[in-house]
Design a protein around this motif. Structure first.
Motif, mmCIF file in Angstrom:
data_model
loop_
_atom_site.group_PDB
_atom_site.id
_atom_site.type_symbol
_atom_site.label_atom_id
_atom_site.label_comp_id
_atom_site.label_asym_id
_atom_site.label_seq_id
_atom_site.Cartn_x
_atom_site.Cartn_y
_atom_site.Cartn_z
ATOM 1 N N GLN A 155 0.728 -1.134 -0.207
ATOM 2 C CA GLN A 155 -0.021 -0.184 -0.060
ATOM 3 C C GLN A 155 0.940 1.240 -0.012
ATOM 4 N N LEU A 156 2.196 1.027 0.226
ATOM 5 C CA LEU A 156 3.088 2.477 0.286
ATOM 6 C C LEU A 156 3.078 2.957 -1.030
ATOM 7 N N SER A 157 3.260 4.157 -1.072
ATOM 8 C CA SER A 157 3.651 5.068 -2.480
ATOM 9 C C SER A 157 5.322 4.379 -2.898
ATOM 10 N N LYS A 158 5.492 4.535 -4.026
ATOM 11 C CA LYS A 158 6.922 4.029 -4.515
ATOM 12 C C LYS A 158 7.985 5.010 -3.821
ATOM 13 N N SER A 159 7.685 6.205 -3.614
ATOM 14 C CA SER A 159 8.716 7.082 -2.779
ATOM 15 C C SER A 159 9.051 6.348 -1.317
ATOM 16 N N ARG A 160 7.792 6.012 -0.788
ATOM 17 C CA ARG A 160 7.975 5.490 0.446
ATOM 18 C C ARG A 160 8.644 4.231 0.818
#
Length: 328
Positions: free
Chosen positions: A152-157
């Motif tokens: 569920q995390l964004s790519k940057s996270r």
């Protein structure tokens, strides 16, 4: 059907009741009761002498030296606890709000009700008792999805968490009461902008450790790098349903490339998922329609936002009149 409301200022005087709500339970007296900055009380609704609902509130003194009404406020968080199904919750809540105003009218400067999670809950009762509202955003992550927290995390996270792991950053559970003063000083000395919500007094954390963490109703997680604490999170557990993120912090200035705040939040959510909780709740995080800041930051962890309200009432009539005109 009529309901009666009674105020209690001591846990020992409360009638028998279940602990079904993290913020509105008898244990809340243990959390706030011995701190000189707080005066806790609970409003209990009775039907035929049987408790059917309860609302916990705290009178907060915002200055350690000045004790007048002007320097006190009353704070309530989350919807009340209802002990029976199919109760007329709105009718009961209206009675609670009306009694709350009478109880603290001459004791505090203003009342704040937050983290309701629903923009329309209690609307009628608040309006009839002179409250005005400010639109806020609530952020909550579901831990029940087929996708794991990582997905569920964004790519940057994801990239930031991976970099932190490669550099040797780790997470651990805080278990030593003797080291509480050291931890509190560390949190206090951290940049205030990096600490979610205003920092309470030390006794608040000590009570939480003794009465909640030791009973499995919460955790303190610390982020370490080369033996130094660079971040952490304080979590409250509501049964096996919801984890409330009460506070989080990180030394993001000094350890910028380690992303301590991001790593701490991810690990806190991962721990919650592994323990089988259904939701991870950041509660009210910012003003509605705010394009940057805390809400945008937290949404990159995969949660959903929903509109809610914070309700305020000044106990100075003229000021409350103008506040209602300005905000509504």
């Amino acid at each position: 059907m009529g309901y009666s409301v009674k105020a209690y200022y001591r846990k020992e005087d409360l009638p028998p009741m279940e602990e079904i709500n993290f913020f509105h339970s008898p244990s809340s007296f243990d959390w706030y009761g011995t701190s000189p900055a707080y005066t806790p009380f609970m409003l209990v609704v009775f039907e035929d002498e049987v408790a059917v609902a309860a609302m916990f509130a705290v009178i907060v003194r915002i200055n350690r030296f000045l004790r007048g009404k002007l320097f006190k406020r009353c704070v309530i968080s989350q919807q009340p606890a209802f002990f029976k199904k199919k109760l007329p919750q709105i009718e009961i809540f209206d009675a609670l709000i009306a009694h709350l105003v009478k109880e603290v009218r001459n004791r505090v400067f203003f009342i704040r009700y937050e983290n309701l999670g629903n923009a329309i809950f209690g609307y009628k009762g608040f309006r009839e008792n002179g409250f005005y509202s400010v639109k806020w955003i609530n952020v909550r992550n579901s831990l029940q999805r087929k996708r794991r927290i990582w997905d569920q995390l964004s790519k940057s996270r994801k990239n930031q968490v991976n970099r932190a792991l490669k550099k040797g950053i780790g997470i651990e559970e805080f278990t030593s009461e003797e080291k509480l003063p050291e931890m509190y000083k560390l949190i206090r000395d951290t940049n205030n902008k990096k600490i979610s919500r205003r920092l309470p007094p030390f006794q608040y954390f000590k009570n939480f450790f003794c009465h909640y963490i030791r009973r499995g109703k919460g955790k303190i997680l610390l982020t370490r790098y080369q033996g130094k604490i660079i971040g952490g999170a304080i979590l409250g557990f509501e049964k096996k349903e919801t984890v409330y993120c009460l506070y989080y912090w990180g030394k993001s200035k000094r350890y910028k490339l380690l992303y301590p705040t991001i790593f701490t939040i991810y690990q806190a959510m991962q721990v919650s998922e592994n323990k089988g909780f259904h939701y991870f709740d950041f509660m009210d995080v910012s003003f509605l329609n705010k394009n940057a800041g805390r809400s945008r930051f937290l949404l990159q962890f995969g949660g959903k936002q929903r509109a809610t309200r914070r309700w305020y009432r000044f106990n100075w009539g003229l000021l409350n009149f103008f506040a209602n005109r300005i905000y509504d």
